[in-house]
Scaffold this active site. Structure first.
Site, PDB file in Angstrom:
ATOM      1  N   SER A 146      -1.321  -7.136  -2.483  1.00 10.59           N
ATOM      2  CA  SER A 146      -1.276  -7.251  -3.945  1.00 10.59           C
ATOM      3  C   SER A 146      -0.781  -8.650  -4.337  1.00 10.59           C
ATOM      4  O   SER A 146      -1.420  -9.643  -3.985  1.00 10.59           O
ATOM      5  CB  SER A 146      -0.402  -6.134  -4.514  1.00 10.59           C
ATOM      6  OG  SER A 146      -0.597  -6.015  -5.901  1.00 10.59           O
ATOM      7  N   ASP A 222      -7.806   2.459  -6.267  1.00 10.83           N
ATOM      8  CA  ASP A 222      -6.655   1.639  -6.657  1.00 10.83           C
ATOM      9  C   ASP A 222      -6.686   1.450  -8.166  1.00 10.83           C
ATOM     10  O   ASP A 222      -7.636   0.875  -8.715  1.00 10.83           O
ATOM     11  CB  ASP A 222      -6.789   0.289  -5.928  1.00 10.83           C
ATOM     12  CG  ASP A 222      -5.610  -0.641  -6.154  1.00 10.83           C
ATOM     13  OD1 ASP A 222      -5.021  -0.618  -7.251  1.00 10.83           O
ATOM     14  OD2 ASP A 222      -5.323  -1.409  -5.227  1.00 10.83           O
ATOM     15  N   HIS A 255      -3.338   2.081  -4.120  1.00  8.04           N
ATOM     16  CA  HIS A 255      -2.646   0.799  -3.981  1.00  8.04           C
ATOM     17  C   HIS A 255      -1.366   0.906  -3.133  1.00  8.04           C
ATOM     18  O   HIS A 255      -0.653  -0.073  -2.960  1.00  8.04           O
ATOM     19  CB  HIS A 255      -2.283   0.292  -5.383  1.00  8.04           C
ATOM     20  CG  HIS A 255      -1.996  -1.176  -5.477  1.00  8.04           C
ATOM     21  ND1 HIS A 255      -2.939  -2.140  -5.225  1.00  8.04           N
ATOM     22  CD2 HIS A 255      -0.853  -1.857  -5.795  1.00  8.04           C
ATOM     23  CE1 HIS A 255      -2.410  -3.348  -5.379  1.00  8.04           C
ATOM     24  NE2 HIS A 255      -1.140  -3.200  -5.727  1.00  8.04           N
TER      25      HIS A 255
END
Lengths: 277, 277
Positions: A146, A222, A255
């Site tokens: 991320s 996600d 995620h």
């Protein structure tokens, strides 16, 4: 450097360490996993940069990298995501300030004195690590998740001589083109977007930076994919630049570390292959 | 039963669920990992009982079982270690009351109404699981860590028809012979030690209970080994009873999930071998 803890795990040693950083002016904590090895042997190293809100602890506890690193003989290093401490400025939101350093050297007040995660990861921490651990600094790879995927991509693209291999999990691929990036880079670097380009993987590629290869894993479930991560921009940038990128989309995966850990062994093996002596 | 969360992971689904337990009179939370499988297929199940202070979450986040379970096609279930809630009695210490149910049915006040983890694990939860998940209840194994290793051994020894395979990580092998056990069983069951024997793995073996095989892993650097766990008593009990036990001592390893996760894949594979159709 002080040792906070060490635990034997998966045929190696998982340590946590702290030191007073000259770059951030604060204590900084990081974790290092060192597989068992021959005396005098130096091992390749894989850097892992974490995402928003994380410390070194998240991947250290949930990342499931140790079995693969022990198998491949790769040292795994997980730094923190920002300076910490009572005298470090912060923001009430989770996506700016502490836990959200974005791997930049801030130029704006009140951030510029301490929010210097670019210099910390590019210069100070590698020097410290080289001094204390059996690392072969000629064989380094970098990955991250991320915001840390953004960090891995941009640091990897800017330092092709240092990193033989670059990969990412669910990376923010273009801070210029997402709300997280706009907020953070405006805050840390000011409104002039020309100054942002060296912190944007897609812009760096557009401006001529290259990677010999790239592995990215991204979950299709996600909830940040479409608004923040925008994997498609990276696919296009790599295609245009002729970077041989393997960008895998995984139906159903989100995620979280449940996703990251699922593909961690793949990434470790992919880096290990490229970091062979 | 309510679903708290599900995350796709390692080619399967990691879920967390909650239900109102008739046994404890409280809500109870547990996690279940279900590997992908053919429609209608029923999979063997491995129960994992956690140690002092833990909930379902510790092993779910740090146990590193999903890759091995997905590979072997084994469902992994992790219950909580005690009833929870504001109206549940507790003790200030970490080793009694909430987070420390010791897998007994308490007979003493104020514990007897709610601290009934034996009946919960032996009866209520299996019935609930059989109703909601694709489990083959004819193929069950059980393992656990520390207090949960004690739980796995004693529940396995008392229910040889239900569990084809029993293993443990760093188990408390004899509550009759350690401070944790003496405190907890005095509190939950009263001072008459005759009533403790069905909650003591070594005593159960001495009294005639048997296992077809046993796998135990124990760290030699575990700071609870000598005072609380006393692995040697189990070695002797198995030898005397002719139980073919593989009890492995690991130099340098401690009591933490860094140890458990290092040998989790071994345990999953060992159970899977014994739970084959």
């Amino acid at each position: 450097m002080e040792q906070v803890s060490t635990n034997r795990s998966h045929g190696g040693t998982q340590g946590v360490y702290t030191h007073q950083s000259a770059t951030t002016g604060t204590p900084m904590t990081f974790s290092v996993f060192v597989p068992d090895h021959e005396p005098g042997q130096r091992l390749p190293v894989l850097w892992y940069l974490s995402g928003l809100t994380c410390t070194h602890a998240n991947v250290t506890e949930k990342g499931e990298y140790r079995a693969a690193c022990a198998r491949a003989g790769v040292i795994f290093i997980a730094p923190d995501t920002s300076p910490r401490g009572d005298d470090v400025p912060d923001d009430a939101a989770y996506d700016f300030g502490k836990g959200a350093g974005f791997y930049v050297d801030a130029t704006q007040e009140p951030w510029s004195a301490q929010f210097r995660m670019r210099s910390y990861i590019e210069q100070e921490l590698p020097a410290l690590v080289a001094q204390h651990f059996p690392v072969d600094m000629d064989r380094q790879g970098i990955t991250g998740h991320s915001m840390g995927g953004h960090g891995a991509l941009t640091i990897g693209l800017r330092n092709p001589d240092r990193f033989r291999s670059v990969s990412a999990f669910s990376p923010i691929v273009s801070p210029l083109n997402c709300p997280w990036g706009n907020k953070a880079l405006t805050g840390y670097l000011g409104p002039d977007k020309a100054a942002w380009r060296e912190y944007d993987a897609c812009a760096l590629i557009e401006d001529g930076a290259r990677l010999p290869a790239l592995l990215v894993d991204q979950g299709e479930a996600d909830n940040f994919l479409h608004e923040q991560l925008k994997t498609g921009l990276l696919v296009m940038a790599c295609r245009k630049a002729g970077i041989p990128a393997t960008i895998r989309m995984h139906p159903g995966y989100d995620h979280s570390y449940y996703f990251i850990s699922s593909f961690m062994a793949d990434h470790v093996a992919w880096h290990a292959e490229r970091l062979k002596a």
